[in-house]
Design a protein around this motif. Structure first.
Motif, PDB file in Angstrom:
ATOM      1  N   GLY A 181     -39.660  -2.176  35.119  1.00 60.26           N
ATOM      2  CA  GLY A 181     -38.525  -1.824  36.061  1.00 60.26           C
ATOM      3  C   GLY A 181     -37.630  -1.081  34.936  1.00 60.26           C
ATOM      4  N   PRO A 182     -36.151  -1.085  35.327  1.00 65.56           N
ATOM      5  CA  PRO A 182     -35.189  -0.187  34.743  1.00 65.56           C
ATOM      6  C   PRO A 182     -34.727  -0.699  33.342  1.00 65.56           C
ATOM      7  CG  PRO A 182     -34.247  -1.429  36.325  1.00 65.56           C
ATOM      8  CD  PRO A 182     -35.778  -1.881  36.424  1.00 65.56           C
ATOM      9  N   CYS A 208     -32.432   3.909  35.020  1.00 62.51           N
ATOM     10  CA  CYS A 208     -33.686   4.446  35.414  1.00 62.51           C
ATOM     11  C   CYS A 208     -34.577   4.924  34.115  1.00 62.51           C
ATOM     12  CB  CYS A 208     -33.714   5.519  36.227  1.00 62.51           C
ATOM     13  SG  CYS A 208     -35.261   6.512  36.566  1.00 62.51           S
ATOM     14  N   ARG A 209     -35.610   4.473  34.001  1.00 59.05           N
ATOM     15  CA  ARG A 209     -36.643   5.053  32.885  1.00 59.05           C
ATOM     16  C   ARG A 209     -37.745   5.426  33.268  1.00 59.05           C
ATOM     17  NH1 ARG A 209     -39.715   0.160  29.915  1.00 59.05           N
ATOM     18  NH2 ARG A 209     -39.496  -1.556  31.499  1.00 59.05           N
ATOM     19  N   CYS A 210     -38.097   5.311  34.593  1.00 63.02           N
ATOM     20  CA  CYS A 210     -39.280   6.018  35.042  1.00 63.02           C
ATOM     21  C   CYS A 210     -39.231   7.542  35.412  1.00 63.02           C
ATOM     22  CB  CYS A 210     -39.687   5.213  36.301  1.00 63.02           C
ATOM     23  SG  CYS A 210     -38.808   5.530  37.699  1.00 63.02           S
ATOM     24  N   GLY A 211     -38.193   7.928  35.449  1.00 60.56           N
ATOM     25  CA  GLY A 211     -37.854   9.544  35.783  1.00 60.56           C
ATOM     26  C   GLY A 211     -37.669   9.585  37.255  1.00 60.56           C
ATOM     27  N   ARG A 212     -37.919   8.814  38.241  1.00 65.96           N
ATOM     28  CA  ARG A 212     -38.141   9.020  39.664  1.00 65.96           C
ATOM     29  C   ARG A 212     -36.698   8.698  40.377  1.00 65.96           C
ATOM     30  NH1 ARG A 212     -43.116   7.604  37.067  1.00 65.96           N
ATOM     31  NH2 ARG A 212     -44.700   8.486  38.216  1.00 65.96           N
ATOM     32  N   SER A 213     -35.825   8.095  39.819  1.00 66.47           N
ATOM     33  CA  SER A 213     -34.669   7.747  40.759  1.00 66.47           C
ATOM     34  C   SER A 213     -33.782   8.843  41.282  1.00 66.47           C
ATOM     35  CB  SER A 213     -33.920   6.887  39.731  1.00 66.47           C
ATOM     36  OG  SER A 213     -32.327   6.784  40.566  1.00 66.47           O
ATOM     37  N   CYS A 219     -30.995   3.237  38.323  1.00 61.36           N
ATOM     38  CA  CYS A 219     -32.300   2.978  38.979  1.00 61.36           C
ATOM     39  C   CYS A 219     -31.985   2.940  40.378  1.00 61.36           C
ATOM     40  CB  CYS A 219     -32.942   1.817  38.333  1.00 61.36           C
ATOM     41  SG  CYS A 219     -34.182   0.803  39.289  1.00 61.36           S
ATOM     42  N   ASP A 220     -32.659   3.295  41.237  1.00 57.27           N
ATOM     43  CA  ASP A 220     -32.665   2.876  42.817  1.00 57.27           C
ATOM     44  C   ASP A 220     -34.036   2.245  43.100  1.00 57.27           C
ATOM     45  OD1 ASP A 220     -34.652   4.848  42.667  1.00 57.27           O
ATOM     46  OD2 ASP A 220     -33.741   6.169  44.241  1.00 57.27           O
ATOM     47  N   GLY A 221     -34.768   1.592  42.438  1.00 58.30           N
ATOM     48  CA  GLY A 221     -36.004   1.146  43.079  1.00 58.30           C
ATOM     49  C   GLY A 221     -37.123   1.891  43.032  1.00 58.30           C
ATOM     50  N   SER A 222     -37.104   3.314  42.632  1.00 57.33           N
ATOM     51  CA  SER A 222     -38.334   4.253  43.131  1.00 57.33           C
ATOM     52  C   SER A 222     -39.383   3.771  42.362  1.00 57.33           C
ATOM     53  CB  SER A 222     -38.019   5.649  42.774  1.00 57.33           C
ATOM     54  OG  SER A 222     -36.877   6.102  43.468  1.00 57.33           O
ATOM     55  N   HIS A 223     -39.222   3.064  40.766  1.00 59.62           N
ATOM     56  CA  HIS A 223     -40.315   2.574  39.944  1.00 59.62           C
ATOM     57  C   HIS A 223     -41.193   1.555  40.752  1.00 59.62           C
ATOM     58  CE1 HIS A 223     -37.178  -0.874  39.670  1.00 59.62           C
ATOM     59  NE2 HIS A 223     -38.110  -1.530  39.688  1.00 59.62           N
TER      60      HIS A 223
HETATM   61  S1  FES Z   1     -36.718   2.678  36.729  1.00 61.86           S
HETATM   62 FE1  FES Z   1     -36.614   4.742  37.783  1.00 61.86          FE
HETATM   63  S2  FES Z   1     -36.099   4.206  39.909  1.00 61.86           S
HETATM   64 FE2  FES Z   1     -36.137   2.197  38.742  1.00 61.86          FE
END
Ligand code: FES
Length: 232
Positions: A181-182, A208-213, A219-223
């Motif tokens: 998660g974030p 956000c640390r996945c780059g997809r938010s 973070c918006d949960g996109s991970h």
């Molecule tokens: S960590 Fe990127 S949307 Fe949650």
């Protein structure tokens, strides 16, 4: 000659790049533990990282040295544009008024970590909060929310009931779901956008640390849909 004063904790969002963390902010991992109903019920301490005065954390999700940045955002042509507003949390919340507690919820900050879904759910507990046990459960679930999208409010004082958070960053891991998660940023660490404007200082937020938010830097949960994994 006296030493120059130590800079306080601070996070700077770098344009299309990492988070630059300054001020000796402690970094560790916290894992979500799920209850029999499959919903998160508590946090468990994970790995700790060495103390450093400053470091850069990956924001694009592509680094091979996560949680740290290794420059992969350049090759990945990461579009890290910040789309979150700078308005205060209370500007856009839904309020649930209960007999013993009120709750506010902001979809804008929600990281879909789901501590509010345990048992009957935080909103049902708030509606039944004339009962002390239901009130306590509503407060517990609101305080476990890492993003601070859910906040409990004391009816007598009108004050937010916030968990005590020392400044620090926790890397959220969800082993049962097999996703990472974030970044859980605690203790009202100032977060400055790439264009130099500071976001509202809050006791807890998730970055956000996945780059997809779609709501960077938050973070918006996109991970979850992306199945983001910070480790091999
Ligand atoms: S960590 Fe990127 S949307 Fe949650």
């Amino acid at each position: 000659m006296s030493d120059s004063p130590k800079a306080g904790p601070r996070i700077k969002v770098i344009k299309d790049g990492p988070y630059l963390v300054r001020g000796g902010v402690p970094l560790n991992e916290e894992r979500i533990v799920r209850g029999p109903d499959g919903e998160p019920c508590r946090w468990e301490k994970g790995e700790s990282y060495p103390d450093k005065e400053s470091y850069s954390l990956c924001r694009c999700g592509a680094s091979k040295a996560k949680p740290y940045c290794d420059g992969s955002h350049v090759e990945a042509a990461f579009d890290g544009r910040e789309t979150a507003g700078h308005g205060p949390y209370l500007e856009n919340v839904e309020r649930t008024v209960g007999p013993g507690i009120d709750l506010t919820y902001s979809e804008e900050f929600c990281a879909c970590v789901r501590f509010c879904h345990g048992g009957k759910g935080a909103w049902s507990y708030a509606e039944a909060s004339g009962d002390p046990e239901a009130r306590a459960r509503a407060v517990e679930e609101a305080c476990a929310c890492p993003s601070g999208s859910l906040v409990a409010w004391d009816k007598t004082t009108g004050a937010a009931i916030e968990p005590a958070c020392e400044p620090g960053i926790s890397l959220i891991e969800d082993p049962r779901s097999g996703v990472s998660g974030p970044l859980w940023v605690k203790g009202a660490i100032p977060i400055e956008s790439a264009d130099g404007v500071e976001y509202e200082r809050r006791n807890r937020v998730t970055l956000c640390r996945c780059g997809r938010s779609a709501r960077k830097p938050f973070c918006d949960g996109s991970h979850l849909a992306a199945g983001f994994k910070s480790k091999p």
